[in-house]
Design a protein around this motif. Structure first.
Motif, PDB file in Angstrom:
ATOM      1  N   ILE A 225      60.822   3.478  77.461  1.00 38.49           N
ATOM      2  CA  ILE A 225      60.361   4.725  76.857  1.00 38.49           C
ATOM      3  C   ILE A 225      59.550   4.353  75.628  1.00 38.49           C
ATOM      4  N   TYR A 226      58.297   4.760  75.614  1.00 39.25           N
ATOM      5  CA  TYR A 226      57.415   4.405  74.500  1.00 39.25           C
ATOM      6  C   TYR A 226      57.709   5.277  73.292  1.00 39.25           C
ATOM      7  N   GLY A 227      58.000   4.631  72.160  1.00 44.32           N
ATOM      8  CA  GLY A 227      58.293   5.375  70.939  1.00 44.32           C
ATOM      9  C   GLY A 227      59.569   6.185  71.078  1.00 44.32           C
ATOM     10  N   ASP A 228      59.566   7.401  70.516  1.00 44.67           N
ATOM     11  CA  ASP A 228      60.752   8.251  70.633  1.00 44.67           C
ATOM     12  C   ASP A 228      60.759   9.041  71.936  1.00 44.67           C
ATOM     13  N   ASN A 265      58.165  21.857  81.206  1.00 46.34           N
ATOM     14  CA  ASN A 265      57.780  21.275  79.928  1.00 46.34           C
ATOM     15  C   ASN A 265      58.352  19.860  79.861  1.00 46.34           C
ATOM     16  N   MET A 266      57.602  18.918  80.356  1.00 49.86           N
ATOM     17  CA  MET A 266      58.094  17.549  80.534  1.00 49.86           C
ATOM     18  C   MET A 266      57.738  16.690  79.332  1.00 49.86           C
ATOM     19  N   THR A 267      58.735  15.970  78.840  1.00 52.50           N
ATOM     20  CA  THR A 267      58.481  14.951  77.827  1.00 52.50           C
ATOM     21  C   THR A 267      58.576  13.585  78.482  1.00 52.50           C
ATOM     22  N   GLN A 268      58.011  12.590  77.816  1.00 56.91           N
ATOM     23  CA  GLN A 268      58.074  11.241  78.367  1.00 56.91           C
ATOM     24  C   GLN A 268      59.524  10.787  78.519  1.00 56.91           C
ATOM     25  N   LYS A 269      60.351  11.109  77.542  1.00 58.42           N
ATOM     26  CA  LYS A 269      61.761  10.695  77.588  1.00 58.42           C
ATOM     27  C   LYS A 269      62.463  11.318  78.791  1.00 58.42           C
ATOM     28  N   LYS A 270      62.219  12.608  79.010  1.00 58.39           N
ATOM     29  CA  LYS A 270      62.843  13.291  80.141  1.00 58.39           C
ATOM     30  C   LYS A 270      62.327  12.732  81.464  1.00 58.39           C
ATOM     31  N   VAL A 287      60.600   1.125  73.621  1.00 56.95           N
ATOM     32  CA  VAL A 287      59.671   0.020  73.416  1.00 56.95           C
ATOM     33  C   VAL A 287      58.556   0.483  72.484  1.00 56.95           C
ATOM     34  N   THR A 288      57.855  -0.487  71.930  1.00 57.51           N
ATOM     35  CA  THR A 288      56.781  -0.168  70.980  1.00 57.51           C
ATOM     36  C   THR A 288      55.400  -0.240  71.601  1.00 57.51           C
ATOM     37  N   THR A 289      55.306  -0.797  72.823  1.00 56.02           N
ATOM     38  CA  THR A 289      54.019  -0.921  73.501  1.00 56.02           C
ATOM     39  C   THR A 289      54.068  -0.160  74.818  1.00 56.02           C
ATOM     40  N   SER A 291      53.004   0.712  78.540  1.00 54.62           N
ATOM     41  CA  SER A 291      52.415   0.025  79.689  1.00 54.62           C
ATOM     42  C   SER A 291      51.388   0.888  80.410  1.00 54.62           C
ATOM     43  N   GLU A 292      51.417   2.181  80.192  1.00 57.05           N
ATOM     44  CA  GLU A 292      50.500   3.109  80.862  1.00 57.05           C
ATOM     45  C   GLU A 292      50.052   4.162  79.851  1.00 57.05           C
ATOM     46  N   LYS A 293      48.746   4.269  79.636  1.00 58.03           N
ATOM     47  CA  LYS A 293      48.217   5.186  78.629  1.00 58.03           C
ATOM     48  C   LYS A 293      48.591   6.636  78.918  1.00 58.03           C
ATOM     49  N   MET A 294      48.650   6.988  80.194  1.00 60.04           N
ATOM     50  CA  MET A 294      48.951   8.375  80.530  1.00 60.04           C
ATOM     51  C   MET A 294      50.324   8.793  80.013  1.00 60.04           C
ATOM     52  N   LEU A 295      51.259   7.833  79.881  1.00 57.93           N
ATOM     53  CA  LEU A 295      52.591   8.149  79.398  1.00 57.93           C
ATOM     54  C   LEU A 295      52.619   8.397  77.891  1.00 57.93           C
ATOM     55  N   THR A 296      51.513   8.107  77.201  1.00 60.43           N
ATOM     56  CA  THR A 296      51.432   8.391  75.766  1.00 60.43           C
ATOM     57  C   THR A 296      50.799   9.755  75.493  1.00 60.43           C
ATOM     58  N   LEU A 297      50.381  10.428  76.543  1.00 61.18           N
ATOM     59  CA  LEU A 297      49.731  11.731  76.391  1.00 61.18           C
ATOM     60  C   LEU A 297      50.659  12.716  75.685  1.00 61.18           C
ATOM     61  N   ASN A 298      50.116  13.492  74.777  1.00 60.93           N
ATOM     62  CA  ASN A 298      50.912  14.482  74.052  1.00 60.93           C
ATOM     63  C   ASN A 298      50.110  15.774  73.962  1.00 60.93           C
ATOM     64  N   VAL A 299      50.173  16.577  75.016  1.00 60.35           N
ATOM     65  CA  VAL A 299      49.419  17.826  75.069  1.00 60.35           C
ATOM     66  C   VAL A 299      50.206  18.820  75.913  1.00 60.35           C
ATOM     67  N   TRP A 300      50.231  20.061  75.469  1.00 64.20           N
ATOM     68  CA  TRP A 300      51.011  21.102  76.141  1.00 64.20           C
ATOM     69  C   TRP A 300      50.054  22.104  76.758  1.00 64.20           C
ATOM     70  N   LEU A 301      49.929  22.066  78.078  1.00 64.70           N
ATOM     71  CA  LEU A 301      48.968  22.903  78.791  1.00 64.70           C
ATOM     72  C   LEU A 301      49.686  24.025  79.535  1.00 64.70           C
TER      73      LEU A 301
END
Length: 717
Positions: A225-228, A265-270, A287-289, A291-301
């Motif tokens: 899980i990237y970050g929190d 409403n999906m979060t990366q952690k969930k 983890v701090t790095t 592996s996939e940029k899409m998993l760092t996305l933070n937008v609520w559509l």
């Protein structure tokens, strides 16, 4: 054959006249996850075999339902096809998409065309979350968005399509420019749309493939899980995306920019936790790095409202236009998604029962097969021990039941002991006998055993890879309680795929049992009793096992080989596991059953090296691809691989050398020309830049070279 849209009528006796409209459709990258779903969505040859839709596109192979493959790198061929199609869909190569749109925008044609660009949600990745407004409109737009485990969402609201002007992009500028051209398209014959999906999942996976693969094949893996992990990731099932594309083509809405996301409403952690719990062992790590940029996305559509009524929360459910497969989202449909992953990746499971009498070698063979196929070896003793250590409802049931059964057995044994004690008088001078309950071993009743086995067979590793069941069930009643539901039907999720019966006569089994010492279960009296119970229940159980094409084995030396032949009788077993050249598995052999190679002393247990199967590694990204290697022994596999590897390396080295020589020969005139006519003047220009430090170095160099060229031309050089 013309690519023009045409309508044809087909009439049969006694049937109403039907009109079928045929479309020419171009789909980019038909073998990709999205492309395959689009082909399935638009194909209608299973409904209309007279003039079905004609689907063309590029890709590695021609999918089922498609008509023709083209070479998209050939711009002339691509242009001709695009001008001849009614529907054009791009989703991957945005450079070609730009070429296609401009061609259709400025091309000459009479029939109406539809151009759809499936964009990238990363175009929203640098846009800050939108603060929530304190009015009724904002509340209605965010209905269903707040949950107790997502309190951070309460201060934000979802983006809608009209928020496009506030989007900020620091990269993907070319894609943004293409989107802007499309949404202002004013050509009457061209309906152009931009559909921005969330993270696309399902049908074998694409972006989530590595997470699924790791959880599937690694028992002790911790998914990262990237970050929190509190970033919001919009998502959509690929089939729902294809359905939205189809509805866009059919209904031609006025809105040109459309969000295609589900209602979760999906979060990366969930997301990662759901995969870990439903596919793997449930463990995650931060983890701090990424592996996939899409998993760092933070937008609520907000899910698109284009195809729904004005009040989506009232009328849309009564008359839905989009036939959702996973409207509620990823987490609530994870079991369906897991089964799709297994189906589209062509994975298989090895689900076996190893059956046989006392000392027939069941446990020994089970351990060999479990090691060879990397599947769980299910025995009751380790299961009970595992549950005794668990703080779970089933663990508490096991502890309570064992305590109650032992108390009952102890009470019965004590009563018998006291009765015997009264009958026999103890001689003077000798100590009175003392009751010792330590030797009493309680056994769980079938009702609890069935719950234990069902719990184990429902675990993710058994569901994903399979299992080998060691000597259970022992009776027909146990079989029916374990594998049949209340209606008497087999439970598809846990039912076995085969039965191996170690068929040896009683005399042979008794001789084998004598080789085991220091185990009261293998004393002659116990063996005779256990064999009698086995024969009593065996015939009925074997009759039930006949439905699995039971494999009877009576040759101890070839038991493993015959078992593997039986398992692969319908083709190779495809499992999602990394291939290792060789692995030595240490197997300690004081099992419940005696093994063929068991030594006389249990203290001298032989450690056996087991070879591992060369498993088929499924690593293709596109769906519906299967491995094609057969199961081989490690010696044959390693020898053939080494020889093949050596040959391939030699060939590659030779090809590289020939290419280098050919390239050197062909580039010699060009290099000489550049050295004589370009490099001296370019060097002079760079020196002037260093001396004068112009404000625009590139423009200065261009002007210098142009001036030098004019001077040389004037001199006739």
């Amino acid at each position: 054959m013309s690519l023009q849209t045409r309508s044809m009528e087909r009439t049969s006796a006694g049937e109403k006249q039907q009109t079928w409209q045929q479309y020419r459709i171009f789909i980019e990258e038909m073998n990709s996850l999205i492309g395959s779903a689009l082909v399935e969505e638009f194909r209608n040859d299973n409904e209309n075999d007279f003039n079905p839709n004609i689907i063309v596109g590029n890709g590695e192979s021609l999918p089922r339902g498609a008509t023709k493959l083209i070479n998209a790198e050939d711009s002339s061929q691509l242009g001709q096809v695009l001008l001849d199609c009614d529907i054009v869909i791009f989703h991957q190569n945005y450079c070609r998409a730009e070429y296609a749109y401009k061609l259709l925008k400025h091309g000459q044609y009479q029939q109406t065309k539809t151009f759809i660009l499936i964009s990238n949600p990363m175009t929203w990745s640098t846009t800050p979350l939108k603060d929530r407004k304190n009015d009724e409109t904002a509340m209605r737009q965010s209905m269903g968005g707040d949950t107790e485990d997502q309190p951070f969402l309460k201060k934000h609201e979802k983006f809608i399509e009209n928020d496009l002007p506030i989007r900020k992009i620091h990269f993907l500028e070319r894609l943004k420019h293409l989107e802007q051209q499309i949404i202002v398209c004013d050509k009457p014959q061209l309906h152009a749309y931009v559909i921005t999906p969330g993270l696309v999942y399902g049908n074998g996976e694409d972006i989530l493939y590595d997470l699924f693969k790791t959880a599937w094949m690694t028992p002790d893996a911790e998914l990262p899980i990237y970050g929190d992990g509190n970033n919001i990731i919009p998502m959509i099932h690929v089939n729902d995306l294809a359905n939205i594309v189809n509805k866009t083509v059919t209904l031609t809405p006025n809105e040109r920019y459309i969000f295609a996301v589900d209602y979760e409403n999906m979060t990366q952690k969930k997301l990662v936790t759901t995969i870990a719990k439903s596919v793997g062992n449930g463990f995650t790590k931060n983890v701090t790095t990424a592996s996939e940029k899409m998993l760092t996305l933070n937008v609520w559509l907000r899910p698109t409202q284009v195809f729904e009524s004005d009040d989506q929360y009232i009328d849309a459910k009564k008359n839905p236009i989009i036939l959702w497969q996973c409207k509620e989202g990823f987490a609530k449909n994870i079991i369906k998604i897991r089964e799709q992953f297994k189906l589209y990746r062509g994975l298989d499971t090895v689900k076996l029962i190893v059956h046989g009498g006392t000392a027939s070698g069941k446990s020994y063979l089970c351990k060999q097969l479990a090691s060879f196929y990397r599947i769980p070896h299910i025995q009751i003793k380790p299961l009970i021990q595992e549950l005794l250590e668990q703080q779970s409802e089933l663990g508490e049931l096991v502890r309570t039941t064992l305590t109650q059964v032992k108390e009952q057995l102890v009470a019965e044994a004590l009563a018998i002991f006291e009765a015997e004690k009264k009958k026999k008088k103890v001689p003077k001078g000798q100590p009175e006998p003392v009751f010792d309950p330590s030797g009493i071993q309680p056994r769980l009743p079938d009702s609890v055993l069935i719950q234990i086995y069902r719990w184990r067979l429902d675990q993710n590793d058994a569901q994903n890879l399979g299992y080998v069941l060691d000597g259970f069930p022992k009776t027909l009643e146990q079989y029916e309680k374990l594998f049949l539901n209340e209606e008497g039907q087999l439970l598809e999720s846990i039912k076995p795929k085969g039965v191996i019966y170690l068929e040896y006569p009683d005399d042979q089994l008794k001789e084998k049992a004598k080789l085991v010492i220091d185990n009261p279960r293998y004393q002659e009296e116990q063996v005779v009793k256990r064999l009698a119970n086995f024969r009593k229940n065996n015939e009925q159980l074997l009759q039930q096992y006949e439905q699995y094409d039971i494999k009877r084995i009576s040759d101890q030396e070839r038991a493993l080989e015959q078992s593997k032949d039986y398992i692969t009788r319908n083709g190779p077993i495809l499992v999602l596991q990394d291939v290792k050249e060789e692995e030595v598995v240490q197997m300690e052999e004081q099992q419940e059953d005696c093994t063929p190679s068991h030594q006389v002393s249990s203290l001298q247990q032989e450690k056996v090296s087991a070879v591992q199967q060369s498993q088929v590694q499924q690593s293709q990204v596109g769906p519906k691809k299967k491995g094609d290697q057969l199961n081989k022994s490690i010696n044959e596999s390693r020898l053939s691989k080494d020889n093949k590897k050596l040959t391939d390396e030699q060939k590659q080295d030779l090809i590289r050398q020939q290419e280098r020589e050919l390239l050197d020969q062909r580039s010699q005139p060009l290099r000489q020309y550049l050295a004589d006519n370009v490099v001296p003047f370019l060097t002079e220009g760079l020196i002037n830049i260093c001396e004068k430090h112009p404000e625009n170095p590139l423009q200065f160099l261009a002007d210098f070279l142009e001036q030098k060229g004019n001077e040389l031309q004037a001199l006739g050089q």
